[in-house]
Scaffold this motif. Structure first.
Motif, PDB file in Angstrom:
ATOM      1  N   ASP A 100      17.449  12.191  -8.942  1.00 38.66           N
ATOM      2  CA  ASP A 100      17.452  13.058 -10.111  1.00 38.66           C
ATOM      3  C   ASP A 100      17.739  14.482  -9.663  1.00 38.66           C
ATOM      4  N   LEU A 101      18.814  15.055 -10.162  1.00 34.77           N
ATOM      5  CA  LEU A 101      19.194  16.424  -9.815  1.00 34.77           C
ATOM      6  C   LEU A 101      18.529  17.467 -10.714  1.00 34.77           C
ATOM      7  N   THR A 102      17.823  17.024 -11.747  1.00 31.44           N
ATOM      8  CA  THR A 102      17.133  17.943 -12.648  1.00 31.44           C
ATOM      9  C   THR A 102      16.055  18.691 -11.877  1.00 31.44           C
ATOM     10  N   PRO A 103      15.946  20.033 -12.030  1.00 33.79           N
ATOM     11  CA  PRO A 103      14.873  20.760 -11.345  1.00 33.79           C
ATOM     12  C   PRO A 103      13.501  20.167 -11.669  1.00 33.79           C
ATOM     13  N   GLY A 104      12.774  19.786 -10.634  1.00 38.05           N
ATOM     14  CA  GLY A 104      11.461  19.173 -10.807  1.00 38.05           C
ATOM     15  C   GLY A 104      11.511  17.703 -11.202  1.00 38.05           C
ATOM     16  N   GLY A 105      12.720  17.165 -11.330  1.00 40.83           N
ATOM     17  CA  GLY A 105      12.873  15.772 -11.736  1.00 40.83           C
ATOM     18  C   GLY A 105      12.702  14.810 -10.581  1.00 40.83           C
ATOM     19  N   LYS A 106      12.215  13.623 -10.890  1.00 37.42           N
ATOM     20  CA  LYS A 106      12.010  12.591  -9.881  1.00 37.42           C
ATOM     21  C   LYS A 106      12.156  11.226 -10.549  1.00 37.42           C
ATOM     22  N   VAL A 107      12.873  10.319  -9.904  1.00 40.40           N
ATOM     23  CA  VAL A 107      12.979   8.952 -10.413  1.00 40.40           C
ATOM     24  C   VAL A 107      11.629   8.279 -10.213  1.00 40.40           C
ATOM     25  N   GLU A 108      11.065   7.775 -11.304  1.00 34.67           N
ATOM     26  CA  GLU A 108       9.766   7.109 -11.215  1.00 34.67           C
ATOM     27  C   GLU A 108       9.848   5.599 -11.363  1.00 34.67           C
ATOM     28  N   ASP A 109      10.850   5.126 -12.060  1.00 30.23           N
ATOM     29  CA  ASP A 109      10.876   3.703 -12.397  1.00 30.23           C
ATOM     30  C   ASP A 109      12.312   3.210 -12.454  1.00 30.23           C
ATOM     31  N   ILE A 110      12.564   2.093 -11.802  1.00 32.58           N
ATOM     32  CA  ILE A 110      13.844   1.403 -11.890  1.00 32.58           C
ATOM     33  C   ILE A 110      13.543   0.041 -12.506  1.00 32.58           C
ATOM     34  N   GLN A 111      14.257  -0.270 -13.573  1.00 34.56           N
ATOM     35  CA  GLN A 111      13.973  -1.490 -14.329  1.00 34.56           C
ATOM     36  C   GLN A 111      15.184  -2.407 -14.331  1.00 34.56           C
ATOM     37  N   VAL A 112      14.930  -3.689 -14.119  1.00 38.70           N
ATOM     38  CA  VAL A 112      15.955  -4.715 -14.250  1.00 38.70           C
ATOM     39  C   VAL A 112      15.664  -5.452 -15.554  1.00 38.70           C
ATOM     40  N   LEU A 113      16.639  -5.432 -16.452  1.00 38.20           N
ATOM     41  CA  LEU A 113      16.474  -6.057 -17.760  1.00 38.20           C
ATOM     42  C   LEU A 113      17.490  -7.175 -17.946  1.00 38.20           C
ATOM     43  N   ILE A 114      17.072  -8.225 -18.622  1.00 36.73           N
ATOM     44  CA  ILE A 114      17.988  -9.285 -19.040  1.00 36.73           C
ATOM     45  C   ILE A 114      17.841  -9.404 -20.547  1.00 36.73           C
ATOM     46  N   ASP A 115      18.962  -9.211 -21.225  1.00 38.06           N
ATOM     47  CA  ASP A 115      18.982  -9.200 -22.692  1.00 38.06           C
ATOM     48  C   ASP A 115      17.944  -8.244 -23.265  1.00 38.06           C
ATOM     49  N   GLY A 116      17.784  -7.081 -22.632  1.00 36.37           N
ATOM     50  CA  GLY A 116      16.890  -6.044 -23.126  1.00 36.37           C
ATOM     51  C   GLY A 116      15.436  -6.204 -22.746  1.00 36.37           C
ATOM     52  N   GLU A 117      15.082  -7.293 -22.106  1.00 39.15           N
ATOM     53  CA  GLU A 117      13.690  -7.541 -21.709  1.00 39.15           C
ATOM     54  C   GLU A 117      13.508  -7.172 -20.230  1.00 39.15           C
ATOM     55  N   VAL A 118      12.507  -6.331 -19.944  1.00 42.08           N
ATOM     56  CA  VAL A 118      12.248  -5.930 -18.565  1.00 42.08           C
ATOM     57  C   VAL A 118      11.751  -7.141 -17.775  1.00 42.08           C
ATOM     58  N   MET A 119      12.499  -7.482 -16.735  1.00 39.03           N
ATOM     59  CA  MET A 119      12.162  -8.611 -15.879  1.00 39.03           C
ATOM     60  C   MET A 119      11.472  -8.166 -14.591  1.00 39.03           C
ATOM     61  N   GLN A 120      11.805  -6.954 -14.124  1.00 37.15           N
ATOM     62  CA  GLN A 120      11.264  -6.449 -12.870  1.00 37.15           C
ATOM     63  C   GLN A 120      11.334  -4.929 -12.863  1.00 37.15           C
ATOM     64  N   ARG A 121      10.388  -4.341 -12.173  1.00 38.44           N
ATOM     65  CA  ARG A 121      10.367  -2.888 -11.973  1.00 38.44           C
ATOM     66  C   ARG A 121      10.222  -2.624 -10.481  1.00 38.44           C
ATOM     67  N   CYS A 122      10.784  -1.516 -10.043  1.00 40.35           N
ATOM     68  CA  CYS A 122      10.595  -1.074  -8.666  1.00 40.35           C
ATOM     69  C   CYS A 122      10.722   0.442  -8.626  1.00 40.35           C
ATOM     70  N   SER A 123      10.400   1.010  -7.492  1.00 35.22           N
ATOM     71  CA  SER A 123      10.472   2.458  -7.291  1.00 35.22           C
ATOM     72  C   SER A 123      11.338   2.751  -6.087  1.00 35.22           C
ATOM     73  N   PRO A 124      12.032   3.891  -6.107  1.00 36.49           N
ATOM     74  CA  PRO A 124      12.806   4.244  -4.917  1.00 36.49           C
ATOM     75  C   PRO A 124      11.873   4.582  -3.764  1.00 36.49           C
ATOM     76  N   SER A 125      12.062   3.916  -2.636  1.00 37.64           N
ATOM     77  CA  SER A 125      11.183   4.144  -1.484  1.00 37.64           C
ATOM     78  C   SER A 125      11.878   3.857  -0.153  1.00 37.64           C
TER      79      SER A 125
END
Length: 93
Positions: free
Chosen positions: A5-30
């Protein structure tokens, strides 16, 4: 992949994998990504911008089901990193 995230003070908190709009998995950048840091002229905000995330495809899904990877930030912003059909995604690997 990687997400930042290039936004000042911004940080990626959540990465979501969705199938047909339903969240199947979440992860964080690490995962360490020195290549991304180098690309952004040594910006250390990207030092652990890498991620790896997988999920099971539900039984009701088909090759025409939508596969989406979405990123959400601490600022309430979200972005679609990837969107395609499961069948198309499988052909690309």
């Amino acid at each position: 992949g990687w997400a930042g995230d290039l936004t000042p003070g911004g940080k990626v908190e959540d990465i979501q994998v969705l199938i047909d709009g339903e969240v199947m998995q979440r992860c964080s950048p690490s995962v360490s990504r020195p290549d991304v840091v180098a690309f952004y002229d040594g910006d250390l905000r990207f030092s652990t911008s890498g991620f790896s995330c997988c999920c099971r495809i539900p039984e009701h899904a088909s090759e025409s089901s939508a596969l989406t990877v979405r990123v959400a930030s601490n600022k309430g912003l979200s972005t679609i990193l990837y969107h395609n059909r499961i069948g198309t995604a499988a052909e690309a690997t």
